[in-house]
Design a protein around this motif. Structure first.
Motif, PDB file in Angstrom:
ATOM      1  N   UNK A  72       3.918 -15.448   3.000  1.00 16.21           N
ATOM      2  CA  UNK A  72       2.498 -15.692   2.796  1.00 16.21           C
ATOM      3  C   UNK A  72       2.318 -17.184   2.547  1.00 16.21           C
ATOM      4  N   UNK A  73       1.449 -17.804   3.323  1.00 22.37           N
ATOM      5  CA  UNK A  73       1.089 -19.203   3.089  1.00 22.37           C
ATOM      6  C   UNK A  73      -0.189 -19.238   2.267  1.00 22.37           C
ATOM      7  N   UNK A  74      -0.353 -20.292   1.475  1.00 20.72           N
ATOM      8  CA  UNK A  74      -1.545 -20.421   0.644  1.00 20.72           C
ATOM      9  C   UNK A  74      -1.772 -21.888   0.314  1.00 20.72           C
ATOM     10  N   UNK A  75      -3.012 -22.211   0.039  1.00 19.03           N
ATOM     11  CA  UNK A  75      -3.373 -23.540  -0.428  1.00 19.03           C
ATOM     12  C   UNK A  75      -3.417 -23.512  -1.952  1.00 19.03           C
ATOM     13  N   UNK A  76      -2.965 -24.578  -2.581  1.00 25.28           N
ATOM     14  CA  UNK A  76      -2.988 -24.664  -4.037  1.00 25.28           C
ATOM     15  C   UNK A  76      -4.071 -25.628  -4.490  1.00 25.28           C
ATOM     16  N   UNK A  77      -4.997 -25.129  -5.302  1.00 24.87           N
ATOM     17  CA  UNK A  77      -6.013 -25.989  -5.882  1.00 24.87           C
ATOM     18  C   UNK A  77      -5.433 -26.903  -6.949  1.00 24.87           C
ATOM     19  N   UNK A  78      -4.284 -26.529  -7.506  1.00 22.15           N
ATOM     20  CA  UNK A  78      -3.717 -27.295  -8.604  1.00 22.15           C
ATOM     21  C   UNK A  78      -3.118 -28.610  -8.129  1.00 22.15           C
ATOM     22  N   UNK A  79      -2.294 -28.552  -7.078  1.00 19.21           N
ATOM     23  CA  UNK A  79      -1.636 -29.788  -6.640  1.00 19.21           C
ATOM     24  C   UNK A  79      -2.077 -30.258  -5.259  1.00 19.21           C
ATOM     25  N   UNK A  80      -3.058 -29.576  -4.638  1.00 22.51           N
ATOM     26  CA  UNK A  80      -3.586 -30.049  -3.368  1.00 22.51           C
ATOM     27  C   UNK A  80      -2.583 -29.994  -2.241  1.00 22.51           C
ATOM     28  N   UNK A  81      -1.866 -28.875  -2.127  1.00 26.50           N
ATOM     29  CA  UNK A  81      -0.858 -28.728  -1.077  1.00 26.50           C
ATOM     30  C   UNK A  81      -1.001 -27.374  -0.390  1.00 26.50           C
ATOM     31  N   UNK A  82      -0.359 -27.265   0.770  1.00 27.31           N
ATOM     32  CA  UNK A  82      -0.167 -25.990   1.450  1.00 27.31           C
ATOM     33  C   UNK A  82       1.287 -25.582   1.250  1.00 27.31           C
ATOM     34  N   UNK A  83       1.514 -24.322   0.845  1.00 27.58           N
ATOM     35  CA  UNK A  83       2.860 -23.831   0.582  1.00 27.58           C
ATOM     36  C   UNK A  83       3.039 -22.476   1.242  1.00 27.58           C
ATOM     37  N   UNK A  84       4.284 -22.009   1.273  1.00 33.03           N
ATOM     38  CA  UNK A  84       4.590 -20.650   1.731  1.00 33.03           C
ATOM     39  C   UNK A  84       5.591 -20.040   0.766  1.00 33.03           C
ATOM     40  N   UNK A  85       5.459 -18.736   0.562  1.00 39.68           N
ATOM     41  CA  UNK A  85       6.340 -18.048  -0.369  1.00 39.68           C
ATOM     42  C   UNK A  85       6.901 -16.801   0.299  1.00 39.68           C
ATOM     43  N   UNK A  86       8.207 -16.510   0.145  1.00 36.16           N
ATOM     44  CA  UNK A  86       8.765 -15.291   0.733  1.00 36.16           C
ATOM     45  C   UNK A  86       8.285 -14.062  -0.033  1.00 36.16           C
ATOM     46  N   UNK A  87       7.846 -13.053   0.694  1.00 38.69           N
ATOM     47  CA  UNK A  87       7.266 -11.874   0.070  1.00 38.69           C
ATOM     48  C   UNK A  87       8.299 -11.117  -0.756  1.00 38.69           C
ATOM     49  N   UNK A  88       9.556 -11.141  -0.355  1.00 36.97           N
ATOM     50  CA  UNK A  88      10.591 -10.411  -1.083  1.00 36.97           C
ATOM     51  C   UNK A  88      11.105 -11.162  -2.303  1.00 36.97           C
ATOM     52  N   UNK A  89      10.537 -12.329  -2.589  1.00 32.37           N
ATOM     53  CA  UNK A  89      10.917 -13.058  -3.783  1.00 32.37           C
ATOM     54  C   UNK A  89      11.538 -14.398  -3.468  1.00 32.37           C
ATOM     55  N   UNK A 143       0.808  -1.209   0.000  1.00 29.23           N
ATOM     56  CA  UNK A 143       0.000   0.000   0.000  1.00 29.23           C
ATOM     57  C   UNK A 143       0.848   1.268   0.000  1.00 29.23           C
ATOM     58  N   UNK A 144       2.086   1.196   0.464  1.00 25.10           N
ATOM     59  CA  UNK A 144       2.915   2.395   0.546  1.00 25.10           C
ATOM     60  C   UNK A 144       3.281   2.939  -0.826  1.00 25.10           C
ATOM     61  N   UNK A 145       3.595   2.060  -1.784  1.00 21.13           N
ATOM     62  CA  UNK A 145       3.997   2.544  -3.101  1.00 21.13           C
ATOM     63  C   UNK A 145       3.125   1.993  -4.222  1.00 21.13           C
ATOM     64  N   UNK A 146       2.160   1.173  -3.888  1.00 21.15           N
ATOM     65  CA  UNK A 146       1.230   0.689  -4.892  1.00 21.15           C
ATOM     66  C   UNK A 146       1.738  -0.419  -5.782  1.00 21.15           C
ATOM     67  N   UNK A 147       2.886  -0.968  -5.507  1.00 22.56           N
ATOM     68  CA  UNK A 147       3.420  -2.023  -6.372  1.00 22.56           C
ATOM     69  C   UNK A 147       2.708  -3.340  -6.114  1.00 22.56           C
ATOM     70  N   UNK A 148       2.440  -4.051  -7.217  1.00 22.01           N
ATOM     71  CA  UNK A 148       1.806  -5.367  -7.152  1.00 22.01           C
ATOM     72  C   UNK A 148       2.799  -6.410  -7.619  1.00 22.01           C
ATOM     73  N   UNK A 149       2.969  -7.449  -6.838  1.00 19.87           N
ATOM     74  CA  UNK A 149       3.888  -8.530  -7.172  1.00 19.87           C
ATOM     75  C   UNK A 149       3.112  -9.803  -7.390  1.00 19.87           C
ATOM     76  N   UNK A 150       3.298 -10.412  -8.555  1.00 15.51           N
ATOM     77  CA  UNK A 150       2.708 -11.719  -8.855  1.00 15.51           C
ATOM     78  C   UNK A 150       3.775 -12.792  -8.653  1.00 15.51           C
ATOM     79  N   UNK A 151       3.398 -13.917  -8.072  1.00 13.06           N
ATOM     80  CA  UNK A 151       4.356 -14.956  -7.697  1.00 13.06           C
ATOM     81  C   UNK A 151       4.178 -16.206  -8.564  1.00 13.06           C
ATOM     82  N   UNK A 152       5.056 -16.415  -9.546  1.00 13.23           N
ATOM     83  CA  UNK A 152       5.020 -17.664 -10.319  1.00 13.23           C
ATOM     84  C   UNK A 152       5.187 -18.867  -9.397  1.00 13.23           C
TER      85      UNK A 152
END
Length: 587
Positions: free
Chosen positions: A109-126, A83-92
């Motif tokens: 950020x942790x998330x569930x994947x509908x594609x492979x049926x797993x729970x994963x986490x991704x670092x926000x900075x890449x 929200x500070x600079x408005x940048x949007x990051x998409x995570x492949x």
């Protein structure tokens, strides 16, 4: 870098504090209670479909918001907006992301994947997503102190705890009537206790509870059809699309004082028992409004993907299945606007194009499967808790009968040509198994055992071979093995695949590749061996997800019933409120 940042035009502050936002991504106030609107990235739309939404989730400090968005290619990815600079990051690598949630320090950020049926986490900075555990159809999670997570790994499960680094899932709640699932946990201050929703078949019986990591007896807080969150000394919850805030004492798990309105028109996803809002620790609030997806008709296509017809009233549908004679489609869902009805089984006449409602009631029906004579249907229903398998005659004589019930989620996937064996997908916790039920004597057995996920079993027309999906290799692939087994495995797919189907002569298997291609593979049985021929790409659709099949194939493999997502044509908004506690204090 693995993550993709999208800079947009910046404008100035709102609400008395400097908030640099996007134009036109973040608009000025649209009503007295809304400070701004956050738009999805260009060419994309928020993916907040009931079956597996990726709603906005605020970082604990309110500086960023995570959400899932679908692009024109049909793929849904996790995104994070600062929200500070408005940048949007998409995570492949986050395809099929649903129900994102943040680490307490805001670095993951942790998330569930509908594609492979797993729970994963991704670092926000890449960086690349990291695997945490299996989660067949995740229904929410929360990240507590000491990197301990509480998750709902499937739609009919209890809650489990699991380390953020991965490890053993330990159940910490127990299902009891009238509830059929526990979902949407939210940690309370202190990191040991959490709010969660206990969902019932009838939403008026659903309730919010407080549970604990040690698995102690939960305490009911309030009746609610959807989840609740704690922020700024209040319990936030929705009532008929109105977001309310009521003083709440987390130590005693009791509500005090008067509930006050915070916002209106909050999107409620009744099928997911979820209200689409998220609050940060510093008084910021985001919520979705509008429709999660546009009503769609079912498209009938040829083997090259060419349009032949569109059938059914516009609505929300899944799992289309051709009848054995190819004249009817059985689908689950409902016609009309999203959220106006329950998921029932509908029958669509492909000749006259009329539709009949086959099941009626508050229960959710899924995965209708035809009997080989076309005179009855098997389907999953949560009539008595997590989905069991029912059978009902098409002539309307007699009520539906339960043919198989067991702990966890049970759904039918196929019936042998002679009508003797019913194939089941049996899910318990984070894992699923292909099972076979002998309809003559009631005997049930697992086709395989092991630390992997097997699903979507389909029998060859002669009943000698089974095709199914397994993640034994580390990703979902299609295999063939002798039935009833045991026996050798022959890999059918390369590069990942889901939802195999046999042509009626048994000489071809068609599956959906993970990139959305429909692939046909010539096959032939040679005694006790099995031969696979050339693979041919037919046409491309949306990438398949773990639990919901959006297509069906006619017995002769010449027609395909395709359910469009309806995401890109939906009309919805993501709204932002700054300092919502001050707003309710002024009322």
């Amino acid at each position: 870098p693995l993550a993709r940042a999208l800079p947009w035009t910046l404008v100035a502050g709102l609400g008395g504090a400097l908030l640099v936002v996007l134009l036109p991504a973040l608009r000025t106030p649209v009503s007295a209670t809304v400070t701004a609107e956050i738009r999805p990235p260009p060419g994309a739309a928020f993916d907040i479909r009931t079956r597996g939404p990726g709603p906005a989730a605020f970082a604990p400090d309110g500086s960023r918001v995570a959400f899932a968005a679908q692009g024109r290619d049909g793929a849904t990815l996790l995104h994070v907006r600062a929200l500070a600079d408005g940048r949007v990051t998409a995570f492949p690598g986050t395809e099929g992301a649903q129900f994102p949630f943040w680490s307490p320090d805001g670095r993951w950020v942790a998330f569930f994947s509908r594609v492979d049926g797993t729970l994963k986490r991704v670092p926000v900075e890449g960086g690349a997503p990291l695997h945490i555990c299996r989660a067949a159809n995740g229904k929410g999670g929360s990240w507590g102190r000491d990197d301990m997570l509480v998750i709902a790994p499937s739609s009919g499960s209890v809650l489990y705890r699991v380390p953020a680094a991965g490890g053993e899932l330990v159940p910490i709640t127990r299902l009891a009537a009238p509830f059929n699932s526990h979902r949407h946990p939210r940690f309370l201050p202190g990191g040991r206790r959490f709010l969660f929703l206990a969902r019932a078949v009838r939403s008026t019986e659903s309730a919010v509870f407080v549970g604990s990591l040690d698995g102690g007896e939960p305490r009911q807080v309030t009746r609610s059809a959807a989840q609740a969150e704690f922020a700024a000394g209040h319990l936030l919850f929705a009532r008929e699309s109105v977001l309310m805030a009521q003083p709440f004492d987390p130590a005693s798990a009791t509500l005090t004082g008067e509930a006050r309105r915070v916002a209106e028109d909050v999107l409620e996803l009744s099928g997911a028992a979820f209200s689409a809002f998220s609050a940060s620790a510093n008084g910021r609030l985001a919520f979705h409004t509008g429709a999660p997806q546009a009503p769609v008709r079912i498209e009938i296509r040829d083997r090259q993907g060419g349009a032949l017809d569109a059938v059914g009233q516009p609505g929300t549908y899944r799992a289309p299945a051709f009848s054995p004679d190819g004249y009817w489609l059985a689908v689950t869902g409902f016609p009309g606007a999203t959220g106006t009805d329950n998921h029932d089984v509908w029958l669509i006449d492909l000749r006259g194009k009329g539709a009949l409602r086959f099941t009626v009631g508050p229960e959710e029906e899924i995965d209708a499967t035809w009997a080989p004579d076309g005179r009855s249907l098997f389907y999953g229903s949560n009539v008595e808790g997590p989905h069991d398998v029912l059978r009902k005659s098409l002539d309307g004589a007699g009520a539906a009968e339960i043919v198989y019930e067991a702990p966890g989620l049970q759904t039918p996937t196929d019936v042998s040509r002679d009508g003797r064996f019913l194939l089941l997908e049996s899910g318990k916790g984070e894992q699923s198994r292909v099972e076979a039920l002998d309809l003559a004597n009631g005997e049930v057995w697992k086709l395989r055992e092991g630390p992997f996920d097997d699903s979507r079993g389909r029998l060859s027309p002669d009943g000698r071979w089974l095709t199914f999906v397994s993640d034994e290799s580390g990703r979902p692939e299609v295999y063939v093995t002798p039935f009833p087994g045991p026996g050798r495995l022959w890999p059918v797919s390369t590069g990942g695949g889901r939802f195999p189907a046999w042509r009626e002569d048994g000489r071809e298997i068609v599956y959906a590749a993970l990139d959305g291609r429909f692939v046909a593979v010539a096959v032939a049985a040679e005694g006790e061996s099995f031969r696979l021929g050339a693979a041919t790409d037919l046409f491309r659709g949306a990438p398949p997800t773990r639990d919901y099949q959006d297509w069906g194939m006619s017995p002769d493999a010449q027609r395909f019933a395709i359910v469009p997502s309806g995401v890109l044509d939906a009309h919805n908004e993501l709204r932002l409120i700054l300092d919502w506690p001050a707003r309710i204090a002024d009322r």
